[in-house]
Design a protein around this motif. Structure first.
Motif, short mmCIF file in Angstrom:
data_model
loop_
_atom_site.label_atom_id
_atom_site.label_comp_id
_atom_site.label_asym_id
_atom_site.label_seq_id
_atom_site.Cartn_x
_atom_site.Cartn_y
_atom_site.Cartn_z
N SER A 85 -45.28 -20.86 -0.10
CA SER A 85 -45.88 -19.54 0.07
C SER A 85 -46.93 -19.59 1.17
CB SER A 85 -46.53 -19.09 -1.24
OG SER A 85 -45.58 -19.01 -2.26
N VAL A 87 -50.14 -17.28 2.91
CA VAL A 87 -51.08 -16.15 2.95
C VAL A 87 -51.65 -16.10 4.36
CG1 VAL A 87 -53.25 -15.22 2.05
CG2 VAL A 87 -51.65 -16.40 0.51
N SER A 106 -52.25 -8.02 7.77
CA SER A 106 -52.22 -9.24 6.96
C SER A 106 -50.90 -9.28 6.19
CB SER A 106 -53.42 -9.33 6.03
OG SER A 106 -53.44 -8.27 5.11
N ILE A 108 -48.36 -11.69 3.12
CA ILE A 108 -48.10 -12.78 2.20
C ILE A 108 -46.59 -12.90 2.05
CG2 ILE A 108 -48.28 -11.32 0.14
CD1 ILE A 108 -49.51 -13.78 -1.31
N PHE A 132 -54.74 -10.36 1.25
CA PHE A 132 -54.14 -11.26 0.28
C PHE A 132 -54.95 -12.55 0.15
CE2 PHE A 132 -50.78 -8.73 2.26
CZ PHE A 132 -50.36 -8.01 1.15
N SER A 133 -54.88 -13.14 -1.04
CA SER A 133 -55.63 -14.36 -1.33
C SER A 133 -54.75 -15.31 -2.14
CB SER A 133 -56.88 -14.01 -2.14
OG SER A 133 -56.48 -13.52 -3.42
N ASP A 134 -55.31 -16.46 -2.47
CA ASP A 134 -54.61 -17.40 -3.34
C ASP A 134 -54.41 -16.79 -4.73
OD1 ASP A 134 -54.27 -19.33 -1.40
OD2 ASP A 134 -56.08 -20.44 -1.95
N ASP A 136 -53.61 -13.60 -5.30
CA ASP A 136 -52.37 -12.83 -5.16
C ASP A 136 -51.16 -13.78 -5.15
OD1 ASP A 136 -53.43 -10.01 -4.59
OD2 ASP A 136 -54.45 -11.20 -3.06
N LYS A 137 -51.28 -14.86 -4.39
CA LYS A 137 -50.19 -15.83 -4.29
C LYS A 137 -49.81 -16.36 -5.67
CE LYS A 137 -50.61 -20.20 -2.99
NZ LYS A 137 -50.70 -21.47 -2.31
#
Length: 147
Positions: A85, A87, A106, A108, A132-134, A136-137
């Motif tokens: 994945s 980001v 941005s 993901i 998005f961030s970790d 969201d991931k």
């Protein structure tokens, strides 16, 4: 931003929505609609399917999109090739970014893998940087496991 409770509800909705349905295109269509309705501050969500050494546009919600993405190219192709994945806080800073929509800032991308084989990717774009961030991931990786 989507908080943990919203994501947990989204995962339960995804599970219920896909229960008993095995058609990948139907499931991707419904998941893209569900994500589009649920996630805030996004402008595109959809899937690319792996076929003949490239990614081909699948079910999505948003403006028209790129149809063919070679493995290793752009964010989607890079995530697909690495099976990891990605980001991207600022797509304009990503080497080789493929700009299907200039409004996207941005992104993901979550690979969809079954039995160590690439099926495709979930791609979500946002019109703001650092959307998005970790966090969201973590949750979106759980969503794709239902596919």
């Amino acid at each position: 931003m989507t908080d943990s409770k919203q994501y947990e509800r989204l995962i339960k909705q995804t599970e219920a929505l896909l229960m008993g349905e095995n058609n990948l295109i139907a499931n991707m269509s419904n998941v893209s609609a569900l994500l589009n309705e649920t996630l805030e501050d996004i402008n595109w969500v959809g899937f690319y399917l792996y076929e003949q050494d490239e990614l081909i546009l699948g079910p999505f919600q948003g403006k028209v999109a790129c149809v063919h993405i070679p493995l290793g190219k752009g964010v989607c192709g890079t995530a697909a090739e690495s099976l990891e994945s990605i980001v991207v806080p600022d797509v304009n800073a990503f080497p080789g970014h493929i700009a299907c929509d200039s409004a996207s800032l941005s992104e993901i991308v979550i690979p969809i893998v079954k039995d160590n084989k690439l099926i495709g990717v979930l791609d979500i774009d946002a019109p703001i940087k650092k959307r998005f961030s970790d966090h969201d991931k973590h949750y979106l990786e759980q969503v794709v496991t239902y596919l």
